[in-house]
Design a protein around this motif. Sequence first.
Motif, PDB file in Angstrom:
ATOM      1  N   TYR A   5       0.859  -1.178   0.000  1.00 42.10           N
ATOM      2  CA  TYR A   5       0.000   0.000   0.000  1.00 42.10           C
ATOM      3  C   TYR A   5       0.899   1.233   0.000  1.00 42.10           C
ATOM      4  O   TYR A   5       1.850   1.301   0.797  1.00 42.10           O
ATOM      5  CB  TYR A   5      -0.862   0.044   1.267  1.00 42.10           C
ATOM      6  CG  TYR A   5      -1.856  -1.077   1.403  1.00 42.10           C
ATOM      7  CD1 TYR A   5      -3.198  -0.883   1.095  1.00 42.10           C
ATOM      8  CD2 TYR A   5      -1.459  -2.334   1.870  1.00 42.10           C
ATOM      9  CE1 TYR A   5      -4.122  -1.907   1.242  1.00 42.10           C
ATOM     10  CE2 TYR A   5      -2.377  -3.367   2.013  1.00 42.10           C
ATOM     11  CZ  TYR A   5      -3.708  -3.144   1.694  1.00 42.10           C
ATOM     12  OH  TYR A   5      -4.615  -4.163   1.841  1.00 42.10           O
ATOM     13  N   ASP A   7       0.900   5.735  -0.388  1.00 44.52           N
ATOM     14  CA  ASP A   7       0.141   6.983  -0.467  1.00 44.52           C
ATOM     15  C   ASP A   7       1.116   8.137  -0.307  1.00 44.52           C
ATOM     16  O   ASP A   7       2.152   8.011   0.348  1.00 44.52           O
ATOM     17  CB  ASP A   7      -0.937   7.043   0.616  1.00 44.52           C
ATOM     18  CG  ASP A   7      -1.953   8.149   0.359  1.00 44.52           C
ATOM     19  OD1 ASP A   7      -2.109   8.568  -0.814  1.00 44.52           O
ATOM     20  OD2 ASP A   7      -2.594   8.603   1.314  1.00 44.52           O
ATOM     21  N   TYR A  71      -1.836  -1.755  -3.873  1.00 38.73           N
ATOM     22  CA  TYR A  71      -3.024  -0.950  -3.625  1.00 38.73           C
ATOM     23  C   TYR A  71      -2.648   0.526  -3.598  1.00 38.73           C
ATOM     24  O   TYR A  71      -1.713   0.916  -2.905  1.00 38.73           O
ATOM     25  CB  TYR A  71      -3.662  -1.325  -2.287  1.00 38.73           C
ATOM     26  CG  TYR A  71      -4.108  -2.764  -2.233  1.00 38.73           C
ATOM     27  CD1 TYR A  71      -5.336  -3.157  -2.760  1.00 38.73           C
ATOM     28  CD2 TYR A  71      -3.293  -3.739  -1.657  1.00 38.73           C
ATOM     29  CE1 TYR A  71      -5.741  -4.482  -2.723  1.00 38.73           C
ATOM     30  CE2 TYR A  71      -3.694  -5.065  -1.616  1.00 38.73           C
ATOM     31  CZ  TYR A  71      -4.912  -5.426  -2.143  1.00 38.73           C
ATOM     32  OH  TYR A  71      -5.306  -6.748  -2.102  1.00 38.73           O
ATOM     33  N   THR A  72      -3.384   1.322  -4.354  1.00 40.78           N
ATOM     34  CA  THR A  72      -3.153   2.764  -4.388  1.00 40.78           C
ATOM     35  C   THR A  72      -4.496   3.483  -4.399  1.00 40.78           C
ATOM     36  O   THR A  72      -5.470   2.987  -4.987  1.00 40.78           O
ATOM     37  CB  THR A  72      -2.323   3.176  -5.623  1.00 40.78           C
ATOM     38  OG1 THR A  72      -2.165   4.606  -5.621  1.00 40.78           O
ATOM     39  CG2 THR A  72      -2.959   2.723  -6.929  1.00 40.78           C
ATOM     40  N   ASP A  73      -4.540   4.637  -3.754  1.00 38.97           N
ATOM     41  CA  ASP A  73      -5.754   5.451  -3.828  1.00 38.97           C
ATOM     42  C   ASP A  73      -5.599   6.558  -4.871  1.00 38.97           C
ATOM     43  O   ASP A  73      -6.427   7.448  -4.968  1.00 38.97           O
ATOM     44  CB  ASP A  73      -6.155   6.010  -2.462  1.00 38.97           C
ATOM     45  CG  ASP A  73      -5.101   6.907  -1.845  1.00 38.97           C
ATOM     46  OD1 ASP A  73      -4.146   7.295  -2.535  1.00 38.97           O
ATOM     47  OD2 ASP A  73      -5.234   7.227  -0.652  1.00 38.97           O
ATOM     48  N   ASN A 116      -7.055   2.759   2.562  1.00 30.32           N
ATOM     49  CA  ASN A 116      -5.605   2.933   2.458  1.00 30.32           C
ATOM     50  C   ASN A 116      -5.093   3.736   3.648  1.00 30.32           C
ATOM     51  O   ASN A 116      -4.113   4.455   3.555  1.00 30.32           O
ATOM     52  CB  ASN A 116      -5.280   3.646   1.130  1.00 30.32           C
ATOM     53  CG  ASN A 116      -3.840   3.461   0.707  1.00 30.32           C
ATOM     54  OD1 ASN A 116      -3.174   2.518   1.107  1.00 30.32           O
ATOM     55  ND2 ASN A 116      -3.355   4.373  -0.109  1.00 30.32           N
TER      56      ASN A 116
END
Length: 134
Positions: A5, A7, A71-73, A116
């Motif tokens: 993850y 961000d 996983y990315t926002d 996230n």
Amino acid sequence: MFSLYTDAATQPQTGLSAGGILIIHDHQQTQLSAPLTATTNHTAEFEIARLGFEKLATLATDPAHTTVLFYTDSQIVNDSVAKHYAKHYQHLVDDLLAAQAPFQLVLTQWVPEKQNRGAHTLANQALHSAEDVK
């Protein structure tokens, strides 16, 4: 299998950026944060994603036989990786794809910010630390 993850957080007034990386493997977490050279949020999202994969390459015993759930926002990171293209960020897409290349399989998924939270919190903590130093 690893879950990654990432961000980024950017302060537009100062141009400071920082990122958070959360890696989960065998029910263990590795939490990292870093100041970034990027001065916009989009470039910061690409930079922290690349750094996340570079760090993951050092943790994985055999990247060539490793699957990564990424996983990315960031919608632009997600879309650009899927298309291998971004009109204004192609060099950043190329750098990220190169960082992903050692892994057997990378499955990228966009997630809403609320899913996230770990990476988001790390990014904001690192940004606040960078602001305090400045």
